[in-house]
Design a protein around this motif. Sequence first.
Motif, PDB file in Angstrom:
ATOM      1  N   ARG A 154      76.950  10.657  24.560  1.00  0.00           N
ATOM      2  CA  ARG A 154      78.037  10.645  25.030  1.00  0.00           C
ATOM      3  C   ARG A 154      78.334  10.611  26.465  1.00  0.00           C
ATOM      4  O   ARG A 154      78.955  10.024  27.074  1.00  0.00           O
ATOM      5  CB  ARG A 154      78.752  11.690  24.264  1.00  0.00           C
ATOM      6  N   TYR A 155      77.342  11.397  27.033  1.00  0.00           N
ATOM      7  CA  TYR A 155      77.447  11.406  28.564  1.00  0.00           C
ATOM      8  C   TYR A 155      77.300  10.002  29.315  1.00  0.00           C
ATOM      9  O   TYR A 155      77.908   9.692  30.161  1.00  0.00           O
ATOM     10  CB  TYR A 155      76.462  12.322  29.017  1.00  0.00           C
ATOM     11  N   LEU A 156      76.398   9.238  28.515  1.00  0.00           N
ATOM     12  CA  LEU A 156      76.115   8.011  28.992  1.00  0.00           C
ATOM     13  C   LEU A 156      76.927   6.999  28.712  1.00  0.00           C
ATOM     14  O   LEU A 156      76.761   5.823  29.039  1.00  0.00           O
ATOM     15  CB  LEU A 156      74.620   7.620  28.643  1.00  0.00           C
ATOM     16  N   GLY A 157      78.099   7.420  27.731  1.00  0.00           N
ATOM     17  CA  GLY A 157      79.135   6.360  27.517  1.00  0.00           C
ATOM     18  C   GLY A 157      78.665   5.404  26.314  1.00  0.00           C
ATOM     19  O   GLY A 157      79.079   4.400  26.155  1.00  0.00           O
ATOM     20  N   LYS A 158      77.629   5.878  25.729  1.00  0.00           N
ATOM     21  CA  LYS A 158      77.132   5.074  24.500  1.00  0.00           C
ATOM     22  C   LYS A 158      77.613   5.623  23.248  1.00  0.00           C
ATOM     23  O   LYS A 158      77.091   5.277  22.273  1.00  0.00           O
ATOM     24  CB  LYS A 158      75.634   5.196  24.504  1.00  0.00           C
ATOM     25  N   ARG A 159      78.846   6.286  23.075  1.00  0.00           N
ATOM     26  CA  ARG A 159      79.400   6.829  22.006  1.00  0.00           C
ATOM     27  C   ARG A 159      79.512   5.694  20.866  1.00  0.00           C
ATOM     28  O   ARG A 159      79.344   5.865  19.718  1.00  0.00           O
ATOM     29  CB  ARG A 159      80.806   7.480  22.254  1.00  0.00           C
TER      30      ARG A 159
END
Length: 222
Positions: free
Chosen positions: A189-194
């Motif tokens: 989620r932090y890497l924007g890969k949700r």
Amino acid sequence: MSMELDELKSAWQTLDRRLADQQALQWQMFRGQHMDRLRLGLRPLRWWQAVQLALGVLVLLWGVCVWSSHLHTPMALASGIALQVFGTLAAVFAGRILGLLNRIDYASPVLDIQRRLAQLRRWRVRVEAPVFAALGSVIWIPVMLVLIQYDFDRQGHDYWDQAPGLLLWMLLCAAVSLAVVALAYGLVRYLGKRRWMEDQFAGACVTRAERMLDEIARFERE
């Protein structure tokens, strides 16, 4: 002159009807081909859920056999109940997915099929994936304890009171496994890969079906 205009108007109307019929036929052929591909594309998911259902029932029955034959051994009793619960959840979840797949009417409007797939995606992403991610981190503990119990049964002795460190070690490993799962989820989620993660949870069959329906919807609008 008026007759010629009437004939020309009639010819244009006939041509318009033929073009409309041809477009309708092309649309029906396009939709039919894509719906066949859509149905075939979801078939592996249906097969896997059938396998999961059967395996869930087997694990459930295994758990019942374990705890019912070790009523006076707390460790084996708890392990058998845990296996029964896990098997029940696996079977119920598989049945739920099969039910959602069976509710898809491929002859219905595209929007309705998209709504059914969205419901299937939500179940897999919001319910099935978190539950099995958590249980998958710890289910190996009751499995190992049952196998150890079988070894004790063959020896005719129960040494659980002499091996408290083994259970503590397993519980520590389970805590670490759960922490790793939570850390991986937070990192994704932090890497924007949700969205990527949700696609993985939903499954390749579902994501392909969604793209195919989007293509059909675009063709329909055009």
